[in-house]
Design a protein around this motif. Structure first.
Motif, PDB file in Angstrom:
ATOM      1  N   ASP A 149       0.845  -1.269  -0.053  1.00  0.00           N
ATOM      2  CA  ASP A 149      -0.138  -0.057   0.098  1.00  0.00           C
ATOM      3  C   ASP A 149       0.776   1.406   0.135  1.00  0.00           C
ATOM      4  O   ASP A 149       0.519   2.404   0.244  1.00  0.00           O
ATOM      5  N   GLU A 150       2.129   1.240  -0.573  1.00  0.00           N
ATOM      6  CA  GLU A 150       3.063   2.199  -0.415  1.00  0.00           C
ATOM      7  C   GLU A 150       2.411   3.599  -1.068  1.00  0.00           C
ATOM      8  O   GLU A 150       2.658   4.721  -0.582  1.00  0.00           O
ATOM      9  N   GLY A 151       2.056   3.275  -2.149  1.00  0.00           N
ATOM     10  CA  GLY A 151       1.517   4.584  -2.927  1.00  0.00           C
ATOM     11  C   GLY A 151       0.514   5.190  -2.254  1.00  0.00           C
ATOM     12  O   GLY A 151       0.521   6.296  -1.975  1.00  0.00           O
ATOM     13  N   GLU A 152      -0.761   4.501  -1.709  1.00  0.00           N
ATOM     14  CA  GLU A 152      -1.867   5.165  -1.073  1.00  0.00           C
ATOM     15  C   GLU A 152      -1.135   5.824   0.315  1.00  0.00           C
ATOM     16  O   GLU A 152      -1.697   6.737   0.584  1.00  0.00           O
ATOM     17  N   MET A 153      -0.264   5.031   1.023  1.00  0.00           N
ATOM     18  CA  MET A 153       0.240   5.655   2.258  1.00  0.00           C
ATOM     19  C   MET A 153       0.864   7.002   2.006  1.00  0.00           C
ATOM     20  O   MET A 153       1.027   8.015   2.675  1.00  0.00           O
ATOM     21  N   ARG A 154       1.900   6.884   0.872  1.00  0.00           N
ATOM     22  CA  ARG A 154       2.722   8.229   0.543  1.00  0.00           C
ATOM     23  C   ARG A 154       1.718   9.444   0.296  1.00  0.00           C
ATOM     24  O   ARG A 154       1.877  10.425   0.642  1.00  0.00           O
ATOM     25  N   LYS A 155       0.630   9.038  -0.595  1.00  0.00           N
ATOM     26  CA  LYS A 155      -0.505  10.038  -0.849  1.00  0.00           C
ATOM     27  C   LYS A 155      -1.040  10.631   0.409  1.00  0.00           C
ATOM     28  O   LYS A 155      -1.070  11.976   0.648  1.00  0.00           O
ATOM     29  N   ILE A 156      -1.531   9.668   1.285  1.00  0.00           N
ATOM     30  CA  ILE A 156      -1.971  10.185   2.746  1.00  0.00           C
ATOM     31  C   ILE A 156      -0.977  10.999   3.290  1.00  0.00           C
ATOM     32  O   ILE A 156      -1.265  12.042   4.062  1.00  0.00           O
ATOM     33  N   GLU A 160       1.652  12.675   2.313  1.00  0.00           N
ATOM     34  CA  GLU A 160       1.859  14.320   1.527  1.00  0.00           C
ATOM     35  C   GLU A 160       0.619  15.217   1.783  1.00  0.00           C
ATOM     36  O   GLU A 160       0.808  16.256   2.014  1.00  0.00           O
ATOM     37  N   GLU A 161      -0.517  14.667   1.872  1.00  0.00           N
ATOM     38  CA  GLU A 161      -1.737  15.447   2.411  1.00  0.00           C
ATOM     39  C   GLU A 161      -1.296  16.018   3.664  1.00  0.00           C
ATOM     40  O   GLU A 161      -1.793  17.132   3.963  1.00  0.00           O
ATOM     41  N   ALA A 162      -0.930  15.060   4.578  1.00  0.00           N
ATOM     42  CA  ALA A 162      -0.909  15.446   6.060  1.00  0.00           C
ATOM     43  C   ALA A 162      -0.078  16.645   6.070  1.00  0.00           C
ATOM     44  O   ALA A 162      -0.099  17.660   6.791  1.00  0.00           O
ATOM     45  N   ARG A 163       1.244  16.413   5.404  1.00  0.00           N
ATOM     46  CA  ARG A 163       2.312  17.432   5.198  1.00  0.00           C
ATOM     47  C   ARG A 163       1.922  18.782   4.882  1.00  0.00           C
ATOM     48  O   ARG A 163       2.214  19.929   5.260  1.00  0.00           O
ATOM     49  N   ASP A 164       1.089  18.788   4.034  1.00  0.00           N
ATOM     50  CA  ASP A 164       0.483  19.979   3.333  1.00  0.00           C
ATOM     51  C   ASP A 164      -0.523  20.421   4.210  1.00  0.00           C
ATOM     52  O   ASP A 164      -0.407  22.003   4.524  1.00  0.00           O
ATOM     53  N   LEU A 165      -1.125  19.952   4.915  1.00  0.00           N
ATOM     54  CA  LEU A 165      -2.054  20.457   5.908  1.00  0.00           C
ATOM     55  C   LEU A 165      -1.383  20.913   7.132  1.00  0.00           C
ATOM     56  O   LEU A 165      -1.765  22.158   7.623  1.00  0.00           O
ATOM     57  N   ASP A 166      -0.321  20.320   7.464  1.00  0.00           N
ATOM     58  CA  ASP A 166       0.720  20.824   8.535  1.00  0.00           C
ATOM     59  C   ASP A 166       1.093  22.269   8.199  1.00  0.00           C
ATOM     60  O   ASP A 166       1.118  23.232   8.849  1.00  0.00           O
ATOM     61  N   SER A 167       1.496  22.168   6.998  1.00  0.00           N
ATOM     62  CA  SER A 167       2.109  23.635   6.381  1.00  0.00           C
ATOM     63  C   SER A 167       1.298  24.915   6.299  1.00  0.00           C
ATOM     64  O   SER A 167       1.827  25.906   6.502  1.00  0.00           O
ATOM     65  N   LYS A 168       0.095  24.471   6.542  1.00  0.00           N
ATOM     66  CA  LYS A 168      -1.113  25.537   6.322  1.00  0.00           C
ATOM     67  C   LYS A 168      -1.834  25.812   7.734  1.00  0.00           C
ATOM     68  O   LYS A 168      -2.608  26.421   7.900  1.00  0.00           O
ATOM     69  N   GLY A 169      -0.935  25.055   8.649  1.00  0.00           N
ATOM     70  CA  GLY A 169      -1.606  25.220  10.146  1.00  0.00           C
ATOM     71  C   GLY A 169      -2.834  24.651  10.482  1.00  0.00           C
ATOM     72  O   GLY A 169      -3.394  24.711  11.358  1.00  0.00           O
ATOM     73  N   ARG A 224      -4.749  12.072   9.524  1.00  0.00           N
ATOM     74  CA  ARG A 224      -4.277  11.521   8.277  1.00  0.00           C
ATOM     75  C   ARG A 224      -2.832  10.747   8.815  1.00  0.00           C
ATOM     76  O   ARG A 224      -2.665   9.686   8.345  1.00  0.00           O
ATOM     77  N   TYR A 225      -2.225  11.386   9.503  1.00  0.00           N
ATOM     78  CA  TYR A 225      -0.860  10.760  10.191  1.00  0.00           C
ATOM     79  C   TYR A 225      -1.470   9.383  10.970  1.00  0.00           C
ATOM     80  O   TYR A 225      -0.840   8.195  10.747  1.00  0.00           O
ATOM     81  N   GLU A 226      -2.405   9.367  11.647  1.00  0.00           N
ATOM     82  CA  GLU A 226      -3.012   8.267  12.503  1.00  0.00           C
ATOM     83  C   GLU A 226      -3.704   7.265  11.589  1.00  0.00           C
ATOM     84  O   GLU A 226      -3.828   6.324  11.903  1.00  0.00           O
ATOM     85  N   THR A 227      -4.382   7.715  10.324  1.00  0.00           N
ATOM     86  CA  THR A 227      -4.833   6.780   9.241  1.00  0.00           C
ATOM     87  C   THR A 227      -3.795   5.994   9.065  1.00  0.00           C
ATOM     88  O   THR A 227      -4.024   4.709   8.654  1.00  0.00           O
ATOM     89  N   ILE A 228      -2.418   6.464   8.683  1.00  0.00           N
ATOM     90  CA  ILE A 228      -1.359   5.643   8.320  1.00  0.00           C
ATOM     91  C   ILE A 228      -0.798   4.693   9.281  1.00  0.00           C
ATOM     92  O   ILE A 228      -0.651   3.670   9.227  1.00  0.00           O
ATOM     93  N   LEU A 229      -0.873   5.235  10.589  1.00  0.00           N
ATOM     94  CA  LEU A 229      -0.418   4.517  11.845  1.00  0.00           C
ATOM     95  C   LEU A 229      -1.530   3.264  12.287  1.00  0.00           C
ATOM     96  O   LEU A 229      -1.100   2.512  12.843  1.00  0.00           O
ATOM     97  N   GLY A 242      10.233   4.606   2.472  1.00  0.00           N
ATOM     98  CA  GLY A 242       8.982   4.607   2.758  1.00  0.00           C
ATOM     99  C   GLY A 242       8.407   6.088   2.819  1.00  0.00           C
ATOM    100  O   GLY A 242       9.138   6.897   2.543  1.00  0.00           O
ATOM    101  N   PRO A 243       7.344   6.157   2.699  1.00  0.00           N
ATOM    102  CA  PRO A 243       6.361   7.340   2.869  1.00  0.00           C
ATOM    103  C   PRO A 243       6.600   8.312   4.160  1.00  0.00           C
ATOM    104  O   PRO A 243       5.688   8.484   4.676  1.00  0.00           O
ATOM    105  N   GLU A 244       7.707   8.469   4.448  1.00  0.00           N
ATOM    106  CA  GLU A 244       8.133   9.086   5.898  1.00  0.00           C
ATOM    107  C   GLU A 244       8.979  10.469   5.621  1.00  0.00           C
ATOM    108  O   GLU A 244       9.570  10.747   4.810  1.00  0.00           O
TER     109      GLU A 244
END
Length: 288
Positions: free
Chosen positions: A28-35, A37-46, A54-59, A278-280
């Motif tokens: 599921d690497e591709g799916e996890m990486r997409k999630i 990157e979405e989380a990192r983008d949301l982080d950058s926007k506060g 999203r991080y917890e979805t991966i966890l 990995g998507p890390e």
């Protein structure tokens, strides 16, 4: 005074390399990486809570992906979900008990939760890690550590604690910063060079702000049963000053370029984080 921004610290990367916690690509690497990157983008926007989800979805699928857990912990802390942040940081501490970045974040979390026995537990662990012969050179280079991070309207108040107050008399430093980390004011709590008639040490609380030095307090600081001075009393006093509940005892002008205080967390810039599979990602940029 030029207050250096709190540097992003990378020592927690060690927890990512422990046996049993390898973050290897899976089906599921591709799916996890997409999630991710979405989380990192949301982080950058506060948008920290959405990032945390999203991080917890991966966890939920990869609970041993420690760098994702680190990002989840930071996002939880930034969103004000301190109990959730504690849960993630405690797991990180279990896998990396010598990771002082995680220990420091646990101190900050428990400050926000008001759990004093846990604060003291992790303060003692941090001191022991610093004093250890094989301890981190970066940690040893700091004069102190970030103990607190409090929202104050659109600003935030950072509480620093000095490691060795007996050597220089400085106990704590509280700096008020805007969202861009620009210092607005700084309060130093330090020992005065005199005692009262009963032989008790006196202390100052002074403020440096835009070319002015203000003296807000001269007197005693309550002691805890352990014999240490009461940090929470000093923090409350500074908060009351910011709320306009006290008047300065003295006000003096300062040259614009004078440096009155020295921020405890100063040291060489940390090395860049190691690349991981990995998507890390390692610790979030600008981690406090």
């Amino acid at each position: 005074m030029n207050v250096r921004p709190i540097q992003a610290l990378c020592c927690a990367a060690a927890v990512l390399l422990l046996a049993g916690c390898e973050e290897l690509p899976g089906p599921d690497e591709g799916e996890m990486r997409k999630i991710f990157e979405e989380a990192r983008d949301l982080d950058s926007k506060g948008r920290f809570h959405e990032a945390m989800v999203r991080y917890e979805t991966i966890l939920s699928r990869h609970p041993n992906w420690m760098s994702t857990r680190l990002n989840a912990a930071m996002a939880a802390y930034d969103s004000g979900a301190y109990q959730k942040a504690v849960e993630h940081f405690e797991i990180l501490h279990k896998y990396g008990p010598k990771d002082w970045f995680v220990v420091r974040k646990l101190i900050q979390c428990y400050e926000r939760l008001g759990t004093r026995e846990k604060i003291e537990l992790y303060r003692n662990k941090l001191m022991a890690l610093r004093d250890a012969k094989e301890g981190s050179p970066l940690l040893k280079s700091f004069q102190g550590f970030t103990r607190d991070y409090l929202p104050v309207g659109t600003l935030h108040l950072i509480g620093y604690e000095f490691f060795e107050p007996a050597q220089h008399g400085k106990l704590w430093y509280f700096v008020l910063e805007d969202l861009h980390r620009k210092p607005q004011s700084g309060f130093l709590v330090e020992a005065a060079p005199f005692f009262d008639s009963d032989g008790r040490r006196m202390f100052y609380i002074t403020e440096s702000c835009r070319g002015w030095l203000r003296v807000w307090y001269v007197g005693h600081i309550p002691q805890l049963q352990s014999g240490e001075r009461d940090y929470h009393w000093a923090r409350t006093r500074v908060q009351e000053i910011l709320q306009g509940k006290h008047r300065p005892m003295a006000v003096k002008p300062l040259p614009a370029d004078v440096e009155v205080f020295d921020v405890p967390e100063r040291g060489p810039a940390p090395p860049p984080p190691d690349a991981l599979p990995g998507p890390e990602s390692t610790k979030k940029d600008g981690a406090k």
